[in-house]
Motif scaffolding. Structure first.
Motif, PDB file in Angstrom:
ATOM      1  N   PRO A 190     -14.759 111.186  63.165  1.00  0.00           N
ATOM      2  CA  PRO A 190     -14.700 112.567  63.686  1.00  0.00           C
ATOM      3  C   PRO A 190     -13.336 112.926  64.256  1.00  0.00           C
ATOM      4  O   PRO A 190     -12.841 114.045  64.050  1.00  0.00           O
ATOM      5  CB  PRO A 190     -15.781 112.578  64.776  1.00  0.00           C
ATOM      6  CG  PRO A 190     -16.707 111.467  64.412  1.00  0.00           C
ATOM      7  CD  PRO A 190     -15.840 110.413  63.812  1.00  0.00           C
ATOM      8  N   ARG A 191     -12.707 111.982  64.949  1.00  0.00           N
ATOM      9  CA  ARG A 191     -11.374 112.256  65.505  1.00  0.00           C
ATOM     10  C   ARG A 191     -10.346 112.398  64.394  1.00  0.00           C
ATOM     11  O   ARG A 191      -9.463 113.276  64.445  1.00  0.00           O
ATOM     12  CB  ARG A 191     -10.985 111.130  66.458  1.00  0.00           C
ATOM     13  CG  ARG A 191      -9.633 111.315  67.130  1.00  0.00           C
ATOM     14  CD  ARG A 191      -9.369 110.225  68.155  1.00  0.00           C
ATOM     15  NE  ARG A 191     -10.360 110.275  69.234  1.00  0.00           N
ATOM     16  CZ  ARG A 191     -10.354 109.446  70.272  1.00  0.00           C
ATOM     17  NH1 ARG A 191      -9.429 108.499  70.365  1.00  0.00           N
ATOM     18  NH2 ARG A 191     -11.269 109.561  71.206  1.00  0.00           N
ATOM     19  N   ALA A 194     -10.494 115.742  62.608  1.00  0.00           N
ATOM     20  CA  ALA A 194     -10.058 116.892  63.398  1.00  0.00           C
ATOM     21  C   ALA A 194      -8.534 116.999  63.520  1.00  0.00           C
ATOM     22  O   ALA A 194      -8.032 117.975  64.088  1.00  0.00           O
ATOM     23  CB  ALA A 194     -10.677 116.826  64.797  1.00  0.00           C
ATOM     24  N   PRO A 209     -15.708 119.686  58.627  1.00  0.00           N
ATOM     25  CA  PRO A 209     -16.961 120.148  59.233  1.00  0.00           C
ATOM     26  C   PRO A 209     -18.178 119.329  58.808  1.00  0.00           C
ATOM     27  O   PRO A 209     -19.247 119.474  59.402  1.00  0.00           O
ATOM     28  CB  PRO A 209     -17.083 121.594  58.717  1.00  0.00           C
ATOM     29  CG  PRO A 209     -16.285 121.638  57.474  1.00  0.00           C
ATOM     30  CD  PRO A 209     -15.157 120.685  57.686  1.00  0.00           C
ATOM     31  N   ARG A 210     -18.034 118.496  57.789  1.00  0.00           N
ATOM     32  CA  ARG A 210     -19.169 117.704  57.313  1.00  0.00           C
ATOM     33  C   ARG A 210     -19.147 116.270  57.821  1.00  0.00           C
ATOM     34  O   ARG A 210     -20.062 115.491  57.523  1.00  0.00           O
ATOM     35  CB  ARG A 210     -19.198 117.696  55.772  1.00  0.00           C
ATOM     36  CG  ARG A 210     -19.523 119.058  55.186  1.00  0.00           C
ATOM     37  CD  ARG A 210     -19.364 119.067  53.680  1.00  0.00           C
ATOM     38  NE  ARG A 210     -19.816 120.346  53.116  1.00  0.00           N
ATOM     39  CZ  ARG A 210     -19.070 121.426  53.056  1.00  0.00           C
ATOM     40  NH1 ARG A 210     -17.817 121.402  53.523  1.00  0.00           N
ATOM     41  NH2 ARG A 210     -19.542 122.550  52.546  1.00  0.00           N
ATOM     42  N   THR A 211     -18.123 115.906  58.543  1.00  0.00           N
ATOM     43  CA  THR A 211     -18.067 114.567  59.110  1.00  0.00           C
ATOM     44  C   THR A 211     -19.081 114.444  60.239  1.00  0.00           C
ATOM     45  O   THR A 211     -19.162 115.307  61.118  1.00  0.00           O
ATOM     46  CB  THR A 211     -16.652 114.273  59.652  1.00  0.00           C
ATOM     47  OG1 THR A 211     -15.716 114.387  58.569  1.00  0.00           O
ATOM     48  CG2 THR A 211     -16.577 112.868  60.218  1.00  0.00           C
ATOM     49  N   THR A 212     -19.835 113.384  60.213  1.00  0.00           N
ATOM     50  CA  THR A 212     -20.892 113.191  61.206  1.00  0.00           C
ATOM     51  C   THR A 212     -20.285 112.928  62.578  1.00  0.00           C
ATOM     52  O   THR A 212     -19.498 111.991  62.739  1.00  0.00           O
ATOM     53  CB  THR A 212     -21.800 112.007  60.810  1.00  0.00           C
ATOM     54  OG1 THR A 212     -22.273 112.205  59.480  1.00  0.00           O
ATOM     55  CG2 THR A 212     -22.963 111.890  61.748  1.00  0.00           C
ATOM     56  N   SER A 213     -20.644 113.753  63.542  1.00  0.00           N
ATOM     57  CA  SER A 213     -20.158 113.543  64.906  1.00  0.00           C
ATOM     58  C   SER A 213     -20.902 112.389  65.555  1.00  0.00           C
ATOM     59  O   SER A 213     -21.846 111.829  64.991  1.00  0.00           O
ATOM     60  CB  SER A 213     -20.322 114.821  65.728  1.00  0.00           C
ATOM     61  OG  SER A 213     -21.694 115.180  65.802  1.00  0.00           O
ATOM     62  N   ARG A 214     -20.497 112.028  66.761  1.00  0.00           N
ATOM     63  CA  ARG A 214     -21.033 110.816  67.377  1.00  0.00           C
ATOM     64  C   ARG A 214     -22.502 110.943  67.762  1.00  0.00           C
ATOM     65  O   ARG A 214     -23.253 109.972  67.651  1.00  0.00           O
ATOM     66  CB  ARG A 214     -20.198 110.462  68.613  1.00  0.00           C
ATOM     67  CG  ARG A 214     -18.774 110.057  68.251  1.00  0.00           C
ATOM     68  CD  ARG A 214     -17.963 109.666  69.463  1.00  0.00           C
ATOM     69  NE  ARG A 214     -16.602 109.277  69.074  1.00  0.00           N
ATOM     70  CZ  ARG A 214     -15.680 108.884  69.932  1.00  0.00           C
ATOM     71  NH1 ARG A 214     -15.957 108.846  71.227  1.00  0.00           N
ATOM     72  NH2 ARG A 214     -14.478 108.542  69.505  1.00  0.00           N
TER      73      ARG A 214
END
Length: 330
Positions: A190-191, A194, A209-214
């Motif tokens: 995620p980092r 971004a 926007p499709r990367t899985t956040s924590r």
């Protein structure tokens, strides 16, 4: 690495589509599937004619309990997979369960990684699926990482338990280390997505926007971890029901060996690879070879049956919804 794997999955699915549109390709695939299926059936018939059906001598109550637990594990895996999609692109749990079930069935005859293509094809064709092929490929890459993270503590526990040889212990440590590295990658993605440098590229703007956040990744990890623990309990019951004995180290060792074999980039039929790895793990722990093979085949049979049950349940659910929608009101 996830981008490269995404490209590999997309290339695999594209190849399937091209083969399906080609008449010669369809005939070739049909002939290959038929030959492989006949060969496997003959080998299985020969083995079972000599050694007997592996589930025949088991304790029915324990075998049924193991089968039910494997179904629960299928549901947990589908729920965990669903957390790796955005809300607007998330398929229904039944679509994901159907994908996992179809993969279990196709893994009997096709090499490893083709089961992922089956997952993509089934989920994409399930009515109401909002996710495209690229999104499904990305979710499978993330699911593979989450699987590694969830297996790491299980492999570490299996490595420190008594009765495990040093060679097997070293393999379990490798599985645990791979899980730790996967966890680091999941946390950093995620980092990375971004950063301005990453967003300069078209793929980066699509992936960001499709990367899985924590938070969703943690939810997926919890559900997938529960899935593996339920599978371990099913193996514990199954090994006891087949006469090998109720052994936590053997159940965890078998689980990790099958999971490590499933992670191979390519190999023989996916189910056969996992069965062979599980049997080898049991033999390395001192179990008789014929008994170890029978137990591994029994686990594979129950896995395929649970996958088929999940697939049929998802199809029946969707057909029921369609019939209810078409029924005249009042």
């Amino acid at each position: 690495m996830p981008i490269a794997l995404d490209g590999r999955y997309h290339l695999l699915v594209t190849s399937f589509v091209r083969l399906r549109r080609s008449r010669r390709g369809r005939w070739g695939l049909g002939l290959a599937y038929g030959l492989v299926a006949v060969t496997l059936a003959l080998l299985a018939a020969r083995h079972f004619a000599r050694a007997g059906w592996p589930l025949a001598g088991g304790r029915p109550g324990l075998l049924i309990g193991a089968g039910v637990l494997l179904l629960v594990a299928q549901a947990l895996k589908a729920l965990g997979w669903g957390r790796l999609f955005g809300l607007e692109e998330r398929p229904s749990p039944f679509a994901l369960a159907a994908g996992n079930g179809g993969a279990a069935l196709i893994g009997v005859v096709l090499p490893g990684r083709f089961d992922d293509a089956m997952r993509i094809a089934v989920v994409r064709r399930y009515p109401g699926c909002p996710a495209g092929v690229r999104v499904l490929c990305l979710s499978l890459v993330m699911l593979g990482l989450i699987d590694s993270v969830a297996l790491a503590p299980i492999a570490l526990v299996a490595a420190v338990l008594p009765g495990v040889g040093w060679s097997v212990r070293a393999g379990l440590v490798v599985v645990a280390v791979a899980g730790v590295l996967a966890a680091v990658l999941v946390l950093l993605l995620p980092r990375l997505a971004a950063t301005k440098r990453f967003l300069r590229f078209r793929l980066g703007r699509w992936l960001g926007p499709r990367t899985t956040s924590r938070a969703p990744a943690a939810q997926a990890w919890a559900l997938v971890s529960a899935c593996w623990l339920v599978r371990a309990l099913a193996l514990f019951l199954l090994l006891g029901g087949l006469g090998i004995g109720f052994s936590v180290p053997l159940a965890l060792l078998f689980l990790c060996a099958g999971a490590a074999a499933a992670a191979l980039p390519i190999g023989p039929a996916g189910a056969a690879t996992q069965i062979g790895a599980g049997a080898a793990a049991l033999i390395a722990s001192g179990i008789d070879a014929s008994q170890a093979l029978a137990a591994a085949v029994a686990v594979g049979v129950l896995g395929v049956l649970s996958g088929a049950a999940a697939f049929l349940a998802a199809v029946v659910w969707r057909v029921g919804l369609s019939l209810a929608a078409r029924a005249p009101s009042g």
